[in-house]
Design an enzyme around this catalytic site. Structure first.
Site, short mmCIF file in Angstrom:
data_model
loop_
_atom_site.label_atom_id
_atom_site.label_comp_id
_atom_site.label_asym_id
_atom_site.label_seq_id
_atom_site.Cartn_x
_atom_site.Cartn_y
_atom_site.Cartn_z
N ARG A 96 -23.52 -14.82 26.34
CA ARG A 96 -24.16 -15.84 27.12
C ARG A 96 -23.48 -17.32 26.86
NH1 ARG A 96 -29.48 -17.41 29.42
NH2 ARG A 96 -30.47 -15.46 28.35
N ASN A 118 -22.66 -23.80 27.45
CA ASN A 118 -21.90 -24.92 28.35
C ASN A 118 -20.58 -24.44 28.70
OD1 ASN A 118 -20.34 -27.18 28.73
ND2 ASN A 118 -21.82 -28.58 27.86
N LYS A 175 -18.27 -25.92 30.21
CA LYS A 175 -17.04 -26.76 29.85
C LYS A 175 -16.61 -26.82 28.40
CE LYS A 175 -16.49 -31.54 31.52
NZ LYS A 175 -16.93 -32.61 32.01
N LYS A 192 -22.64 -15.07 21.71
CA LYS A 192 -21.52 -14.25 20.64
C LYS A 192 -20.73 -15.28 19.98
CE LYS A 192 -20.98 -9.79 22.32
NZ LYS A 192 -20.19 -8.80 22.94
N VAL A 219 -17.53 -18.69 20.72
CA VAL A 219 -16.31 -18.85 21.25
C VAL A 219 -15.34 -19.63 20.33
CG1 VAL A 219 -16.99 -18.54 23.62
CG2 VAL A 219 -17.02 -20.84 22.45
N GLU A 230 -13.40 -19.02 17.75
CA GLU A 230 -12.12 -18.77 17.07
C GLU A 230 -11.57 -17.57 17.71
OE1 GLU A 230 -13.03 -18.53 12.37
OE2 GLU A 230 -15.08 -18.53 13.62
#
Lengths: 755, 352
Positions: free
Chosen positions: A641, A644, A646, A714, A716, A718
């Protein structure tokens, strides 16, 4: 499983919001661009003194003399703290109370273990006086030969790698698999030491108020740092307040407390006044961790059709002379490609450097560039397109464990990424494409992967009499956008508009938000926020449904829906009332709830949890001069999911740029004789500048994960690095027909190869 | 703090008088000097801040057509001076390929000429460096030296001069105007910097108290305006010092070379004028063979000083490329990525 988790997975009372999923701009953006956001070093309490570190110029030996008199005689110098006079600590800096407590230097003795190690602190009325005082110390040393480089000392098998993974892990008989393969490759890849190089240097402003300690310092782990400091100074955690509202980049470098922060606190104790200590840029290359250099040997075997039979991924890594931290560079090989036999092994050497620690995508970043390069080499050996080869070896279940993935939309990433990039026009052979100006053109790709983690975290939520909300958790904004994403989750958790909810974070007196690391912060903090909101709504619902005067009286069994600051009967949405009305009738100023979150052991037992992605890169290489330019990148990612879009896009693009850096730019150059880093500045430690960064497209594919955590997040932070570095390296090989295996790719390599 | 005198004179004469004190250093915008002071690499006893000398901020054309650039003209101001860039395009291109936009806005012409080497051992005060401390030794000789000199180096020093600007300046016979306690004098830019020999601590012919007040480009250098390029190979596409760079200028008549100018950067302790190559090119057909012969001549004496043998074939290729680019003609507009090998690529250009 906590009651809150039950509630959120199968709620009696539903909350409706629409803040999650909105591409909101950063709520702290205006404060940052107008300079109103105060970073740690911006704080100047009355009576402030300035502390400057004196650091060692040798990498191993002893400090035999410091000219303390000269420093103290300098106008403005108040005190010089050395191993001879520093205030005592309650715990040994060389102790190991827990696996996350790393040994550090706080002037406990005269030993020097690496270059740039603090050897004294000069405290003065001005930064200038302290700086000059530090220069006047003119240290003398008894130097011993420095051990630098991956062959500097005898190699040994480390007891464990990463945070406790085995140093040898075998699934299937790799030797037999390789021996029986039609196609085999063996290749050795090297990556250099990397430093975090956050824009904001490590800094601390420390003030003792009697027994109470108040500090401003950037940290990715407020409560963990507070516990460590409490132990070191022998005071209760409640007597320590850490403020860390903004970080100018963390990248793992601010995850754990470091020695200079302790020295700043000791300095404040020594002089009885507030003290500010800011590490100079070159001083960041030592006591704050770095990424170990690696030398990775990949052995792959496949049948004639290109089906992988076995992978052996061996990593030589380094740690310091006094501490154990082992970059788990080989480990991703267990999760990515479907080979029946997979082995990862490690050996390590001790070097006279600071302890290598967590750097963005620990283990995975250097491991990925080696694995993705090797997979490309294997695809070529099999005569297959690199993407076709990867799809052929797609892991439907986690290869080493056989567990199903909690979700895995990698196939969609491959398909959509290849489509947007135009991958299928790629000629199989290298050195086949030129642009109209004669530059060599190459296309490369890599698979991105990162484990989906979460840590234990807590949050508190309040609805006030006026119907507005407050949500609190000691979360950390490193620039990734935590202030914004959590405000969005907080608003939805209370079914309010975002401007009706105040979100508080960034101080150690708020509920424990764990650590902002492992790409886990959104899940770690989002889950307890979500649960705290649910708890408040449940309490409000209880108030209303048990009150005969409420239109919701008796709705308990049917349940209620929270929407836009009102509770509504689930079976009759025409009946409802506002939060404010419920509180007013109950005579309450506010209602409060708390929430927690932690990884679900059962789900983790059952499922392999990873984010995935596919990155495609185009490079141009000057055939005569060896200069490389990345001209195009496309990254498709599946990360559960998206709170945001952006902010997520920014994170992914930032990671992909880091991948360019790893492939083409970053390297700490260490003089092997002295152990000193010769490019410890942002002028000469190269990271990409705008001219190195092409048009980058990063997007996410739809992925629903019902198992990772209640919100399906989950992470983001790295994953963008992984896959990307290999994609660029593979593109260079495709452009030139020459495979560089020592990173970063240098002009000298390509000139020598006759690019 | 390290105490030093600070004076801000109003005239050149006052500045020279102020700089007569032992250990004095002129301060312009300080983009290099202040870094060196912060690192304790240099510790001047007196800073003579010359930024108030407005007379040194002008770009003028004299009666004979020479262009005189005041020493305090900012790098960016000079590069963006339309008339200057039209007449001396390779000089403008070199300026715009140096450092970053912020640094170019600050850095001055005189300061650029006198910037110190980027050899890491010079900056690292714990290392031996004959340039920093005469007679102390050279840790670069057996150290990390992949970026070091391949021409004109000595056992005492293998450092390079990092300036981009100086490379086309020396190619086009720029003159340096100097004021000092003994009066005014001029030297060619080629004669300004010294090779290290046994005295690498002496980097220029300037004596204590002397100040560069202007750089002059001779009117004759305009003859190359139609065929002049500066190309620079670097490890990232902007904000990096040259691994190797080349300035090339040609005067083409009926398809053959009437006159040629060629200089290299990043290869020696000074901007390296390749006169023999120029002589070879004069009168030749402007073709690849001539360019390759010129490149060979320019590098005849080149030898590695460490892990940098690659610089020699790289310089050879770059010379050929720069001559080809010059032959093709100066681009009508300044490339978006000045001096880059990729500057010809449309569609992927970014501001440098």
């Amino acid at each position: 499983m906590t009651p809150e988790l039950n509630l959120s997975r199968d709620p009696a009372h539903i909350r409706h919001g629409s803040n999650i999923g909105q591409p909101l701009s950063r709520v702290d953006g205006l404060a940052k661009v107008t300079g109103r956001a105060t970073y740690a070093a911006d704080n100047n309490p009355p009576g402030l003194l300035y502390a400057v570190l004196a650091v060692s110029s040798i990498a191993r030996g002893r400090v035999t003399a410091l000219d303390v008199d000269a420093a103290k005689a300098h106008p403005g110098v108040v005190e010089v703290m050395t191993q001879a006079n520093r205030p005592p600590l309650h715990a040994d800096p060389d102790g190991k109370p827990n696996p996350f407590a790393f040994r550090f230097e706080a002037l406990q003795n005269d030993r020097v273990r690496y270059a740039n190690q603090p050897i004294a602190v000069v405290i003065a009325e001005s930064l200038e006086a302290a700086t000059e005082g530090a220069a006047l110390l003119a240290p003398r040393y008894e130097a011993e030969p420095a051990r630098i480089g991956l062959d500097a000392d005898a190699a040994y098998v480390p007891p464990a790698v990463g945070m406790g993974s085995p140093a040898e892990e075998r699934h299937g008989d790799v030797e037999a698999a390789l021996a029986g393969s039609d196609r085999q490759i063996t290749a050795v890849y090297e990556t250099p030491p990397h430093y975090h190089n956050a824009m904001e240097p490590h800094a601390i402003v420390a003030e003792w108020q009697g027994d109470r300690l108040v500090i401003d310092t950037p940290t990715q782990g407020l409560v963990m740092m507070r516990a460590r400091l409490a132990e070191l100074f022998g005071i209760a955690p409640e007597n320590i307040l850490i403020r860390s509202p903004y970080l100018g980049g963390g990248f793992g470098g601010k995850g754990l407390m470091a020695g200079p922060q302790v020295l700043g606190i000791l300095a404040a104790k020594m002089v009885g006044r507030p003290v500010k200590l800011v590490a100079r840029r070159e001083q960041l290359y030592g006591p704050f961790g770095h990424r170990s250099p690696t030398r990775q040997t990949l052995r792959l075997g496949a049948n004639a059709a290109g089906q992988l039979a076995g992978i052996h991924h061996h990593a030589r890594i380094a740690t310091s002379s006094f501490e154990d931290f082992y970059e788990s560079a080989a480990h991703l090989t267990h999760t990515l490609y479907a080979a029946p036999a997979i082995a990862t092994t490690y050996d390590a050497v001790r070097m006279d450097t600071g302890t290598p620690l967590f750097v963005r995508a620990p283990g995975i970043a250097p491991g990925s560039i080696a694995l993705e390069s090797a997979v490309d080499e294997m695809a070529a050996a099999c005569g297959l397109d690199p993407l076709a080869f990867r799809v052929k070896n797609y892991a439907e279940v986690e290869p080493s464990t056989g567990k199903p993935f909690s979700s895995k939309a990698l196939r969609e990433c491959y398909t959509q990424g290849a489509e947007r990039f135009g991958w299928w026009d790629r000629p199989l052979k290298p050195r086949m494409m030129r642009d109209k100006d004669g530059f060599l053109v190459g296309w490369g790709m890599g698979t991105a992967t990162f484990h989906a983690l979460m840590f234990a975290g807590q949050a508190r939520a309040v609805i006030r009499r006026d119907g507005s909300g407050v949500v609190e958790s000691g979360a950390h904004d490193m620039g990734q956008g935590a202030w914004t994403a959590f405000a969005q989750i907080a608003a939805d958790s209370l079914a309010l508009e975002r401007d009706q909810v105040t979100f508080r974070a960034g101080t150690s007196d708020l509920p424990d938000a764990g650590i902002a690391g492992g790409s886990a912060h959104t899940a770690t903090v989002g889950t307890p926020i979500h649960n705290a909101g649910a708890a408040v709504i449940a309490k409000l619902a209880e108030l209303a449904t048990s009150d005969q005067r409420s239109p919701l009286f008796g709705a308990g069994n049917a349940g209620v829906i929270a929407r836009s600051g009102r509770l509504l009967r689930r079976d009759d949405e025409g009946r409802g009332e506002s939060y404010a009305d419920i509180l007013a009738r109950a005579g309450l100023d506010q209602v409060e709830g708390s929430g927690s979150g932690m990884p679900d052991p059962a789900a983790n037992e059952q499922y392999a949890m990873h984010s995935h992605g596919a990155v495609f890169a185009e490079v141009k290489v000057d055939p005569d001069l060896g200069q490389v330019r990345v001209t195009r990148m496309v990254g498709a990612f599946a990360a559960g999911r998206i709170i945001n879009p952006k902010l997520v896009k920014s994170q992914l693009i930032g990671g992909m740029i880091w991948g360019i850096s790893l492939a083409l730019h970053e390297e700490a150059v260490t003089d092997p004789r002295s152990g000193r880093i010769m490019n410890a500045n942002l002028g000469e430690y190269h990271v990409p500048v705008n001219a190195d960064v092409p048009a980058i497209e990063a997007f996410t594919v739809e992925e629903h994960d019902p198992f990772v955590n209640p919100l399906g997040i989950k992470g983001v932070g790295e994953i963008g690095i992984t896959g990307s570095a290999g994609a660029v390296a593979n593109a260079v090989a495709h452009a030139t027909g020459f495979r560089v295996r020592r990173f970063p790719v240098r002009i000298s390599d390509l000139v020598r190869a006759g690019a | 703090m390290n105490r030093f005198d600070y004076v801000k004179p109003a005239t050149v004469a006052e500045a020279i008088a102020a700089a007569a004190a032992p250990g004095a250093a002129y301060l312009a915008s300080g983009t290099n000097l202040l870094d060196l002071m912060k690192g304790n690499v240099v510790r001047p006893a007196r800073l003579v801040d010359i930024t108030g000398l407005k007379e040194l901020t002008r770009i003028e054309t004299s009666g004979n057509g020479d262009v005189r650039i005041g020493a305090l003209v900012r790098n960016a101001d000079l590069a963006y001076d339309a008339s200057f860039a039209k007449d001396f395009p390779a000089v403008a291109e070199a300026l715009l390929s140096g450092a970053s936009a912020q640094l170019r806005n600050a850095a001055t012409v005189g300061g650029n000429l006198l910037q110190r080497t980027r050899c890491a051992y010079f900056y690292d005060t714990a290392s031996a460096c004959n340039k920093r401390t005469a007679g102390s030794g050279c840790d670069a000789r057996d150290g990390e030296n992949s970026q070091h000199a391949v021409l004109g180096w000595s056992e005492a020093c293998i450092a390079t001069n990092p300036s981009d600007f100086c490379v086309p300046l020396t190619a086009f016979d720029a003159i340096v105007e100097i004021e000092g306690p003994a009066g005014r004098r001029e030297v060619s830019l080629d004669a300004l910097h010294l090779l290290p020999g046994r005295t690498p601590e002496r980097e220029t012919v300037l004596v204590p108290g002397e100040m560069i007040v202007a750089v002059r480009l001779p009117a004759a250098a305009r003859a190359f305006a139609g065929h002049a390029r500066y190309l620079k190979v670097r490890e990232r596409n902007s904000y990096a010092f040259a691994v190797v760079s080349t300035a090339a200028g040609l005067v083409i008549e009926n398809g053959s070379i009437r006159e040629a100018r060629l200089a290299l950067g990043g290869v020696a302790a000074k901007p390296w004028r390749a006169r023999e190559a120029e002589t070879l090119l004069a009168g030749q057909a402007a073709d690849a063979r001539a360019f390759e012969r010129a490149a060979d001549a320019a590098l005849r004496d080149a030898k590695p000083s460490g892990d940098n043998a690659y610089k020699i074939p790289l310089a050879r290729q770059l010379i050929v490329r720069a001559l080809q680019a010059a032959m093709q003609g100066t681009p009508a507009r300044m490339p978006a990525l000045p001096a880059s090998p990729f500057s010809s690529v449309p569609g992927v250009l970014h501001d440098a």
